[in-house]
Design a protein around this motif. Structure first.
Motif, PDB file in Angstrom:
ATOM      1  N   GLY A   1      -2.600   5.787   7.889  1.00  0.00           N
ATOM      2  CA  GLY A   1      -2.005   7.104   7.678  1.00  0.00           C
ATOM      3  C   GLY A   1      -2.865   7.981   6.797  1.00  0.00           C
ATOM      4  O   GLY A   1      -2.813   9.206   6.863  1.00  0.00           O
ATOM      5  N   TYR A   2      -3.680   7.350   5.962  1.00  0.00           N
ATOM      6  CA  TYR A   2      -4.586   8.111   5.101  1.00  0.00           C
ATOM      7  C   TYR A   2      -5.862   8.497   5.851  1.00  0.00           C
ATOM      8  O   TYR A   2      -6.355   9.623   5.740  1.00  0.00           O
ATOM      9  CB  TYR A   2      -4.939   7.290   3.851  1.00  0.00           C
ATOM     10  CG  TYR A   2      -5.904   8.000   2.924  1.00  0.00           C
ATOM     11  CD1 TYR A   2      -5.430   8.892   1.963  1.00  0.00           C
ATOM     12  CD2 TYR A   2      -7.282   7.808   3.043  1.00  0.00           C
ATOM     13  CE1 TYR A   2      -6.312   9.567   1.137  1.00  0.00           C
ATOM     14  CE2 TYR A   2      -8.162   8.478   2.217  1.00  0.00           C
ATOM     15  CZ  TYR A   2      -7.681   9.354   1.264  1.00  0.00           C
ATOM     16  OH  TYR A   2      -8.544  10.027   0.454  1.00  0.00           O
TER      17      TYR A   2
ATOM     18  N   LEU B   1       0.822  -1.207   0.000  1.00  0.00           N
ATOM     19  CA  LEU B   1       0.000   0.000   0.000  1.00  0.00           C
ATOM     20  C   LEU B   1       0.857   1.258   0.000  1.00  0.00           C
ATOM     21  O   LEU B   1       0.391   2.332  -0.327  1.00  0.00           O
ATOM     22  CB  LEU B   1      -0.906   0.031   1.239  1.00  0.00           C
ATOM     23  CG  LEU B   1      -2.170  -0.807   1.180  1.00  0.00           C
ATOM     24  CD1 LEU B   1      -2.858  -0.777   2.534  1.00  0.00           C
ATOM     25  CD2 LEU B   1      -3.110  -0.312   0.103  1.00  0.00           C
ATOM     26  N   SER B   2       2.094   1.136   0.392  1.00  0.00           N
ATOM     27  CA  SER B   2       2.952   2.316   0.546  1.00  0.00           C
ATOM     28  C   SER B   2       4.214   2.197  -0.286  1.00  0.00           C
ATOM     29  O   SER B   2       5.262   2.685   0.101  1.00  0.00           O
ATOM     30  CB  SER B   2       3.317   2.503   2.021  1.00  0.00           C
ATOM     31  OG  SER B   2       2.179   2.434   2.842  1.00  0.00           O
ATOM     32  N   VAL B   3       4.121   1.495  -1.434  1.00  0.00           N
ATOM     33  CA  VAL B   3       5.284   1.347  -2.316  1.00  0.00           C
ATOM     34  C   VAL B   3       5.868   2.723  -2.577  1.00  0.00           C
ATOM     35  O   VAL B   3       5.158   3.619  -3.022  1.00  0.00           O
ATOM     36  CB  VAL B   3       4.878   0.737  -3.676  1.00  0.00           C
ATOM     37  CG1 VAL B   3       6.120   0.549  -4.547  1.00  0.00           C
ATOM     38  CG2 VAL B   3       4.164  -0.576  -3.483  1.00  0.00           C
ATOM     39  N   PRO B   4       7.135   2.897  -2.268  1.00  0.00           N
ATOM     40  CA  PRO B   4       7.713   4.222  -2.512  1.00  0.00           C
ATOM     41  C   PRO B   4       7.685   4.554  -4.004  1.00  0.00           C
ATOM     42  O   PRO B   4       8.281   3.846  -4.806  1.00  0.00           O
ATOM     43  CB  PRO B   4       9.152   4.103  -1.997  1.00  0.00           C
ATOM     44  CG  PRO B   4       9.382   2.689  -1.648  1.00  0.00           C
ATOM     45  CD  PRO B   4       8.108   1.936  -1.748  1.00  0.00           C
ATOM     46  N   GLN B   5       6.933   5.559  -4.364  1.00  0.00           N
ATOM     47  CA  GLN B   5       6.868   5.993  -5.757  1.00  0.00           C
ATOM     48  C   GLN B   5       7.883   7.114  -5.932  1.00  0.00           C
ATOM     49  O   GLN B   5       8.040   7.944  -5.046  1.00  0.00           O
ATOM     50  CB  GLN B   5       5.467   6.524  -6.090  1.00  0.00           C
ATOM     51  CG  GLN B   5       4.360   5.492  -5.986  1.00  0.00           C
ATOM     52  CD  GLN B   5       4.180   4.691  -7.253  1.00  0.00           C
ATOM     53  OE1 GLN B   5       4.609   5.093  -8.321  1.00  0.00           O
ATOM     54  NE2 GLN B   5       3.553   3.529  -7.142  1.00  0.00           N
TER      55      GLN B   5
ATOM     56  N   SER C   1       7.702  11.380  -5.134  1.00  0.00           N
ATOM     57  CA  SER C   1       6.784  11.784  -4.067  1.00  0.00           C
ATOM     58  C   SER C   1       7.441  11.508  -2.727  1.00  0.00           C
ATOM     59  O   SER C   1       8.320  10.657  -2.614  1.00  0.00           O
ATOM     60  CB  SER C   1       5.459  11.040  -4.191  1.00  0.00           C
ATOM     61  OG  SER C   1       5.681   9.656  -4.041  1.00  0.00           O
ATOM     62  N   ALA C   2       7.010  12.233  -1.718  1.00  0.00           N
ATOM     63  CA  ALA C   2       7.588  12.053  -0.392  1.00  0.00           C
ATOM     64  C   ALA C   2       6.999  10.796   0.250  1.00  0.00           C
ATOM     65  O   ALA C   2       5.795  10.588   0.204  1.00  0.00           O
ATOM     66  CB  ALA C   2       7.296  13.288   0.458  1.00  0.00           C
ATOM     67  N   PRO C   3       7.823   9.937   0.827  1.00  0.00           N
ATOM     68  CA  PRO C   3       7.357   8.674   1.393  1.00  0.00           C
ATOM     69  C   PRO C   3       6.747   8.862   2.777  1.00  0.00           C
ATOM     70  O   PRO C   3       7.354   8.537   3.773  1.00  0.00           O
ATOM     71  CB  PRO C   3       8.639   7.837   1.449  1.00  0.00           C
ATOM     72  CG  PRO C   3       9.729   8.847   1.628  1.00  0.00           C
ATOM     73  CD  PRO C   3       9.273  10.123   0.976  1.00  0.00           C
ATOM     74  N   LEU C   4       5.551   9.395   2.814  1.00  0.00           N
ATOM     75  CA  LEU C   4       4.962   9.759   4.100  1.00  0.00           C
ATOM     76  C   LEU C   4       3.838   8.844   4.529  1.00  0.00           C
ATOM     77  O   LEU C   4       3.600   8.639   5.702  1.00  0.00           O
ATOM     78  CB  LEU C   4       4.375  11.175   4.010  1.00  0.00           C
ATOM     79  CG  LEU C   4       5.383  12.308   3.920  1.00  0.00           C
ATOM     80  CD1 LEU C   4       4.648  13.592   3.635  1.00  0.00           C
ATOM     81  CD2 LEU C   4       6.160  12.405   5.210  1.00  0.00           C
ATOM     82  N   LEU C   5       3.134   8.317   3.540  1.00  0.00           N
ATOM     83  CA  LEU C   5       1.940   7.562   3.852  1.00  0.00           C
ATOM     84  C   LEU C   5       2.342   6.273   4.556  1.00  0.00           C
ATOM     85  O   LEU C   5       3.224   5.575   4.101  1.00  0.00           O
ATOM     86  CB  LEU C   5       1.208   7.236   2.551  1.00  0.00           C
ATOM     87  CG  LEU C   5      -0.307   7.165   2.662  1.00  0.00           C
ATOM     88  CD1 LEU C   5      -0.846   8.466   3.198  1.00  0.00           C
ATOM     89  CD2 LEU C   5      -0.900   6.866   1.308  1.00  0.00           C
ATOM     90  N   ALA C   6       1.690   5.968   5.638  1.00  0.00           N
ATOM     91  CA  ALA C   6       2.000   4.740   6.356  1.00  0.00           C
ATOM     92  C   ALA C   6       0.765   3.858   6.337  1.00  0.00           C
ATOM     93  O   ALA C   6       0.008   3.805   7.281  1.00  0.00           O
ATOM     94  CB  ALA C   6       2.415   5.062   7.772  1.00  0.00           C
TER      95      ALA C   6
END
Lengths: 391, 168, 361
Positions: A141-142, A125-129, A132-137
């Motif tokens: 987190g959403y 769910l949080s694959v670093p794209q 973009s900043a890797p913030l979503l956990a």
């Protein structure tokens, strides 16, 4: 709906954090065989198989239904794969039901699953794209910031979420299939659990589960015949609907999405329901984080805006004396095989109106809502089932 | 691949490491925002139909389904509309927990995006907090949102929640 | 007009408008939204409709092409699902999205559907990505690539005396020739069978020309139910038969040189109930055209892949839907009366969908 459509068989696995005793094929087959047995049918009786699950990266298999064709008895038949994010279990059931209701097939097997222990859903769910900043956990987190907005707007006391967490886990104690069985659950236990995504405690969040759900849907003639053969009643679909809206746009109401309101309006209109709290006996609603119960109570029209928390607070949604019990099975907060979680809501609503829910049965339930949502709460699927045939 | 097997018990686990490499396509609209980050500024786009400003823009207004073409340069200052404190470890995480992720509404924008808040104790953060972007040193700027180190309080008074309710 | 009666369902449904992007090896300038939006805009324009006319939306795509979850979610930004719409997504080729839309339009009151599929093969290594479609316990860990699997199938056909390498080259030669008149094609040229036979093997017995190109692309279709279709276009492409079937996954459990699922789907779609003027077959590898043609019982009078087919352009997840577009366009322009559209999914033709499209007499 051109024709009547009924749920004549349901099956689910025991949901656990790791089902190491079965492969993915073994997991889905466990649910499918149970549903067929309930329906009094065999794989050979089935016309088509509709499979649903959440992102393929959750297991690391691309289009896993291809490999599951044999295990689901689909070889030589139409097999279909739905993916609409977290709402997928519900929309899969609806896609399958359309095949019957619109006169294409008479007996359709629908299956949804997730074997989260085979990979890492939180990672998926949080694959670093890039860029973009890797913030979503993960999902928490959403959703946690949206929950904070709701608490602020509605003026709800801070402990309403924790009350949902306790209530659904108490319900789960009556459901042998539920993943979480926490006999000592109480507000103190929830409050003392780690604050994962402030304002959400660990115990206000859904678990990660391995599990599958399956249903056999049939036309009216088959349903009537199987009721006689098995002695078990069918659940009749009175309405079903899906709605989507964009993930983000200027002015989007994240707490009370229009797509959810529209979907509920559509499904209730089909089922002839004007006052859901009064006319439904219970509801199985996708609540993966505690506060989504009060939020969805408002979104689905069980309560006025900013009043949803009052129903929860007063115990109205409890199986123990509430007038509109929500998630008698323990809900997503007690079992979360993601792709199957929506179908479990649909399945549990059917069990209730068939009066087959065992210890978590709402006495004399005649009409129930099954609900699922997904993505950034922009995908919705719902159905209303009843113990009587729709007019 | 590693499989463990005993003479008696069944095999219950088979690990297959999967490695796949991808070339991500940013696209025309997103490239504009990304080039903006490399210059230390926020570039958004305005929808020609509803006139709302999207930042970063993905090239379309999701509501009107039309291409967004007009560029809008946005300031560094913003409002925290809502937030959460992340305290959960997970694979691939690159920031030390606990940290605050906030919905950031840049002044002049009509959409929020997720940003990291620093320079304030978690318990002091409130909805409506006024913040400003802190960029990485000039030589480290690149076409990525990671060019924004974090957002920090400006010291201005908080905005009333009712003034940005439509963004919640 | 006398609308041809459908074999499945009760309500006739027609393709009334189509649009597709040009297939390219690498579309670097556009992300998925930017790839899709012009196509969706064009299909609405071709139908003389707006997003507000649509009762149902369904799309086909797959997350593993882009390497992140929910690729269909951002793609929705190109479509404008506002006010909220009844919308669904299949993790399958867009042709199956069309099937779901066709089922939905069987219901009175649901009259117009938008269907689309999109995929960019250029983002990752397709031969590794597609290996993840295989049995995760017994096959995927060995990472067999799709070309090698297709070669096994081609060899089985040669061994069973069903085809020769020259047959494969002849098909590739014709596909490239046909593609010269297809502005969206990627591989189009004049090369004789003899010239192509000089190609190296990619994986024997498959020479390079028997492989599909790697393509980025998107496609969209508008479906309309009932007589409303005549308001949009003079000659709608009516879907008079449609069915899809799946075969066993394990290669040892089926004869790779045949396709039972295609045969069954074609029977149910009623392919043999009348002459077939043209057939657009989703045969990514040259030998698969021979296999599919036999499986459907198409004779020499049927023109196969007048567009050039997947050997000329093969955007994953849109490739099957494009077969519908190419077939429907030939019904709508009057150059064909009865056409077959076919789509496939899964390793070596595991899953197949067949439809018959007809113009009103």
């Amino acid at each position: 709906m051109n024709q009547r459509c009924a749920v004549i068989g349901v099956g689910q696995t025991h949901h656990k954090s790791k089902r190491e005793d079965v492969s993915i094929a073994g997991l889905v087959r466990e649910a499918a065989v149970a549903a067929l047995e309930d329906a009094g049918l065999d794989f050979s009786d089935i016309d088509a198989v509709v499979v649903g699950k959440a992102p393929d990266m959750f297991e690391g298999i691309m289009m896993p239904e291809l490999y599951l064709a044999g295990a689901l008895g689909a070889v030589g038949k139409p097999m279909f794969r739905v993916h609409t994010a977290g709402s997928v279990g519900g929309s899969t059931a609806i896609v399958a039901a359309h095949l019957v209701a619109n006169g294409i097939h008479k007996r359709v097997l629908t299956v949804a699953f997730e074997k989260q222990s085979d990979s890492d859903a939180m990672w998926a769910l949080s694959v670093p794209q890039p860029f973009s900043a890797p913030l979503l956990a993960g999902a928490g987190g959403y959703f946690a910031p949206i929950i904070r907005s709701y608490i602020n707007k509605s003026g709800a006391p801070n402990n309403v979420g924790m009350k949902v967490a306790v209530k659904d886990r108490l319900h789960a104690l009556k459901n042998p299939y539920a993943h979480l069985h926490l006999p000592d659950i109480d507000l103190k236990m929830v409050e003392e659990s780690v604050m994962l995504w402030d304002p959400l405690h660990y115990l206000e969040s859904c678990p990660s589960s391995d599990g599958a759900a399956a249903m056999v849907l049939s036309s009216e003639d088959v349903a009537v015949a199987q009721e006689k053969t098995t002695g078990r009643p069918a659940a009749w679909i009175h309405g079903m609907a899906m709605r989507s809206e964009p993930t983000m746009f200027a002015g989007r109401n994240l707490m009370n999405p229009q797509a959810g309101r529209d979907c509920a309006k559509d499904v209730f209109a089909q089922a002839g329901i004007t006052k859901p709290r009064q006319e439904l006996d219970c509801a199985e609603v996708y609540v993966p984080f505690s506060w989504y119960e009060p939020m969805w109570l408002e979104n689905l029209g069980f309560a006025e805006e900013n009043e949803g928390w009052k129903l929860t607070d007063s115990g109205a949604t409890s199986l123990d004396g509430g007038d509109i019990p929500w998630n008698c099975s323990g809900g997503v907060l007690s079992s979360n095989p993601i792709g199957a979680s929506g179908m479990l809501r649909f399945l549990e609503s059917a069990l209730q109106v068939r009066n087959m829910a065992g210890d978590h049965q709402v006495p004399d339930a005649h009409k129930a809502l099954g609900h699922a949502y997904g993505g950034g709460s922009q995908f919705f699927s719902m159905w209303v089932v009843g113990s009587d045939k729709p007019e | 691949m590693a499989a463990e097997e005993t003479a008696q018990g069944p095999v219950t686990m088979l690990s297959t490491p999967i490695r796949l490499d991808y070339n991500f396509t940013a696209g025309v609209a997103q490239s504009k925002s990304l080039r903006g980050y490399a210059e230390g500024r926020f570039i958004g786009q305005r929808c020609p139909v509803c006139k709302k400003v999207y930042v970063p823009s993905r090239g379309s207004c999701p509501k009107d389904a039309v291409a967004t073409t007009e560029e809008v340069v946005l300031p560094n200052t913003a409002t925290v509309t809502t937030f959460c404190v992340v305290n959960v470890p997970f694979a691939g995480q690159s920031i030390e927990i606990p940290y605050i992720t906030a919905s950031i509404l840049l002044d002049g924008a009509d959409i929020t995006f997720m940003g990291l808040i620093q320079g304030i104790a978690p318990e002091d953060v409130e909805m409506g907090l006024r913040v400003e972007a802190v960029w990485v040193p000039k030589e480290e700027l690149g076409p990525t949102l990671a060019s924004v180190k974090y957002f920090q309080p400006t010291g201005e008074p908080n905005r009333e929640v009712s003034t940005f309710a439509e963004h919640l | 007009m006398s609308t041809p009666p459908p074999r499945q369902g009760t309500r006739p449904v027609a393709i009334v408008a189509c649009a597709q992007s040009k297939s390219e090896r690498r579309i670097e300038q556009a992300n998925e939204v930017e790839l899709l939006m012009p196509v969706v805009t064009e299909v609405y324009a071709n139908a003389g409709m707006t997003k507000d006319d649509v009762d149902f939306i369904c799309s086909g795509s797959t997350d593993y092409l882009i390497g992140g979850p929910f690729s269909f979610v951002t793609a929705l930004d190109a479509v404008g699902v506002w006010p909220p719409k009844a919308e669904s997504h299949v993790e399958m080729d867009g042709a199956w999205a069309l099937y779901e839309a066709w089922v939905t339009l069987q219901e009175e009151g649901k009259d117009v559907a938008l269907v689309y599929g999109f995929g960019k093969s250029s983002l990752g290594d397709l031969s590794r990505i597609l290996a993840l479609q295989l049995d995760p316990y017994t096959m995927a860990p060995m990472w067999p690539d799709q070309v090698s699997l297709a070669a096994l199938q081609a060899q089985a056909m040669i061994d069973q005396g069903l085809a020769t390498e020259e047959d494969f080259a002849r098909i590739a030669s014709r596909a490239r020739h046909n593609a010269l008149s297809n502005p969206n094609a990627q591989v189009a040229n004049e090369k004789t069978m003899e010239e192509l036979m000089k190609d190296d093997y990619a994986v024997a017995p498959l020479r390079r020309h028997t492989l599909p190109p790697l393509s980025d692309g998107a496609a969209a279709i508008i479906l309309v139910a009932g007589d409303r279709a005549y308001d949009v276009v003079d000659r709608p492409a009516w879907i008079t038969g449609i069915d899809h079937r799946v075969d066993a996954h394990a290669f040892g459990a089926r004869n790779l040189a045949e396709s039972r699922s295609t045969t069954k789907a074609a029977e149910n779609a009623g392919v043999s109930a009348g002459p077939v003027d043209i057939a657009e077959l989703h045969a990514p590898f040259a030998h698969q055209e021979i296999l599919l043609r036999r499986a459907m019982g198409l004779n020499e009078s049927t023109v196969i892949n007048p567009s050039g087919g997947p050997l000329a352009a093969n955007p994953l997840m849109a490739g099957g839907l494009i077969r519908f577009i190419e077939a429907a366009n030939r019904i709508m322009d009057g150059s064909a009366n009865r056409a077959v559209a076919h789509a496939t999914s899964g390793p070596v033709l595991q899953q197949n969908l067949v439809a018959v499209l007809e113009g009103a007499s």
